[in-house]
Design a protein around this motif. Structure first.
Motif, mmCIF file in Angstrom:
data_model
loop_
_atom_site.group_PDB
_atom_site.id
_atom_site.type_symbol
_atom_site.label_atom_id
_atom_site.label_comp_id
_atom_site.label_asym_id
_atom_site.label_seq_id
_atom_site.Cartn_x
_atom_site.Cartn_y
_atom_site.Cartn_z
ATOM 1 N N THR A 38 0.856 -1.181 0.000
ATOM 2 C CA THR A 38 0.000 0.000 0.000
ATOM 3 C C THR A 38 0.891 1.229 0.000
ATOM 4 O OG1 THR A 38 -0.169 0.032 2.413
ATOM 5 C CG2 THR A 38 -1.931 -1.104 1.219
ATOM 6 N N ALA A 39 0.391 2.283 -0.600
ATOM 7 C CA ALA A 39 1.155 3.530 -0.641
ATOM 8 C C ALA A 39 0.190 4.701 -0.690
ATOM 9 C CB ALA A 39 2.070 3.557 -1.862
ATOM 10 N N MET A 40 0.622 5.812 -0.137
ATOM 11 C CA MET A 40 -0.160 7.039 -0.181
ATOM 12 C C MET A 40 0.775 8.181 -0.543
ATOM 13 S SD MET A 40 -2.537 8.861 2.690
ATOM 14 C CE MET A 40 -1.287 9.827 3.515
ATOM 15 N N LEU A 41 0.340 9.011 -1.456
ATOM 16 C CA LEU A 41 1.106 10.177 -1.864
ATOM 17 C C LEU A 41 0.160 11.363 -1.856
ATOM 18 C CD1 LEU A 41 3.756 11.339 -3.015
ATOM 19 C CD2 LEU A 41 2.851 10.793 -5.301
ATOM 20 N N GLY A 42 0.548 12.423 -1.194
ATOM 21 C CA GLY A 42 -0.309 13.597 -1.121
ATOM 22 C C GLY A 42 0.480 14.873 -1.304
ATOM 23 N N TYR A 43 -0.224 15.903 -1.743
ATOM 24 C CA TYR A 43 0.390 17.216 -1.898
ATOM 25 C C TYR A 43 -0.641 18.267 -1.529
ATOM 26 C CZ TYR A 43 2.599 21.320 -3.894
ATOM 27 O OH TYR A 43 3.147 22.559 -4.049
ATOM 28 N N GLU A 44 -0.213 19.282 -0.808
ATOM 29 C CA GLU A 44 -1.074 20.404 -0.460
ATOM 30 C C GLU A 44 -0.287 21.686 -0.675
ATOM 31 O OE1 GLU A 44 -4.121 20.402 2.851
ATOM 32 O OE2 GLU A 44 -2.558 21.708 3.692
ATOM 33 N N HIS A 45 -0.955 22.681 -1.233
ATOM 34 C CA HIS A 45 -0.297 23.968 -1.486
ATOM 35 C C HIS A 45 -1.189 25.092 -0.999
ATOM 36 C CE1 HIS A 45 2.725 26.447 -3.485
ATOM 37 N NE2 HIS A 45 1.722 27.283 -3.730
ATOM 38 N N SER A 46 -0.580 26.099 -0.412
ATOM 39 C CA SER A 46 -1.310 27.266 0.095
ATOM 40 C C SER A 46 -0.882 28.509 -0.664
ATOM 41 C CB SER A 46 -1.021 27.479 1.586
ATOM 42 O OG SER A 46 -1.437 26.370 2.331
ATOM 43 N N TRP A 47 -1.861 29.339 -0.984
ATOM 44 C CA TRP A 47 -1.607 30.651 -1.557
ATOM 45 C C TRP A 47 -2.135 31.673 -0.551
ATOM 46 C CZ3 TRP A 47 -3.511 26.567 -4.365
ATOM 47 C CH2 TRP A 47 -2.740 26.153 -5.454
ATOM 48 N N TYR A 48 -1.280 32.574 -0.144
ATOM 49 C CA TYR A 48 -1.668 33.585 0.834
ATOM 50 C C TYR A 48 -2.136 34.827 0.096
ATOM 51 C CZ TYR A 48 0.664 30.292 3.807
ATOM 52 O OH TYR A 48 1.021 29.142 4.443
ATOM 53 N N LEU A 49 -3.365 35.238 0.392
ATOM 54 C CA LEU A 49 -3.994 36.374 -0.263
ATOM 55 C C LEU A 49 -4.166 37.505 0.750
ATOM 56 C CD1 LEU A 49 -6.746 34.211 -1.984
ATOM 57 C CD2 LEU A 49 -4.542 34.894 -2.951
ATOM 58 N N ASP A 50 -4.592 38.663 0.276
ATOM 59 C CA ASP A 50 -4.775 39.812 1.168
ATOM 60 C C ASP A 50 -5.792 39.541 2.275
ATOM 61 O OD1 ASP A 50 -2.919 41.300 -0.180
ATOM 62 O OD2 ASP A 50 -4.410 42.301 -1.459
ATOM 63 N N SER A 51 -6.835 38.786 1.956
ATOM 64 C CA SER A 51 -7.906 38.604 2.941
ATOM 65 C C SER A 51 -8.008 37.175 3.485
ATOM 66 C CB SER A 51 -9.240 39.001 2.314
ATOM 67 O OG SER A 51 -9.475 38.200 1.172
ATOM 68 N N GLY A 52 -7.034 36.326 3.188
ATOM 69 C CA GLY A 52 -7.089 34.948 3.668
ATOM 70 C C GLY A 52 -6.138 34.053 2.907
ATOM 71 N N SER A 53 -6.469 32.763 2.885
ATOM 72 C CA SER A 53 -5.615 31.773 2.213
ATOM 73 C C SER A 53 -6.462 30.846 1.357
ATOM 74 C CB SER A 53 -4.878 30.915 3.239
ATOM 75 O OG SER A 53 -4.071 31.706 4.053
ATOM 76 N N LEU A 54 -5.914 30.441 0.221
ATOM 77 C CA LEU A 54 -6.503 29.438 -0.637
ATOM 78 C C LEU A 54 -5.617 28.206 -0.536
ATOM 79 C CD1 LEU A 54 -8.793 28.949 -2.674
ATOM 80 C CD2 LEU A 54 -7.178 29.625 -4.477
ATOM 81 N N ILE A 55 -6.216 27.059 -0.185
ATOM 82 C CA ILE A 55 -5.449 25.835 0.061
ATOM 83 C C ILE A 55 -6.023 24.717 -0.806
ATOM 84 C CG2 ILE A 55 -4.736 24.165 1.808
ATOM 85 C CD1 ILE A 55 -5.555 26.676 3.754
ATOM 86 N N ALA A 56 -5.180 24.102 -1.621
ATOM 87 C CA ALA A 56 -5.604 22.998 -2.481
ATOM 88 C C ALA A 56 -4.757 21.777 -2.162
ATOM 89 C CB ALA A 56 -5.442 23.376 -3.951
ATOM 90 N N GLY A 57 -5.385 20.620 -2.222
ATOM 91 C CA GLY A 57 -4.659 19.392 -1.934
ATOM 92 C C GLY A 57 -5.182 18.221 -2.732
#
Length: 137
Positions: A38-57
């Motif tokens: 079994t294996a698991m691979l993940g990635y998450e990235h954050s973009w910091y904006l003026d009014s908050g953060s956008l996070i995708a994974g």
């Protein structure tokens, strides 16, 4: 990632009233719900904006094939190898709220998790979408 090598010791499966034949020897057979790899691979990235953060994974899980029942002679008692992918995106405001979208099982493939002797199965969920909204006060 994990590697697993399992097998039953000296044991016997009694006669099944739904299937002709038996008893069946289990010694040396692989154990139920024990994929070799079994294996698991993940990635998450954050973009910091003026009014908050956008996070995708995104997360991908892989499983090699495995038995789903000790009654190895039952149709469907072996689950073939598979991948299962989940993804999400969310906006976290600098104030008190969060909004997120997610999808699970992007491949939209069901996996068998258990087979009963009378040909009944437990399977995983199909592709599922969702929306989350959180407000903290």
């Amino acid at each position: 990632m994990s590697y697993l090598n399992t097998e039953y010791g000296e044991t016997e499966l009694p006669v099944n009233p739904f299937i002709d034949g038996g008893p069946y020897q289990l010694e040396g057979r692989e154990m139920v719900n024990a994929p070799e790899l079994t294996a698991m691979l993940g990635y998450e990235h954050s973009w910091y904006l003026d009014s908050g953060s956008l996070i995708a994974g995104i997360t991908m899980n892989y499983s090699s094939d495995y038995m789903t029942s000790i009654e190895f002679y039952v149709p469907g008692a072996r689950q073939e190898s598979f991948t299962r992918t989940d993804a999400s995106i969310r906006y976290e405001s600098d104030s008190d709220w969060t909004l997120g979208l997610w999808v699970r099982n992007i491949e939209d493939e069901a996996q068998t998790t258990y087979v009963f002797p009378a040909y009944r199965r437990f399977v995983t969920s199909p592709r599922t979408f969702g929306l989350n909204f959180t407000y903290r006060y």
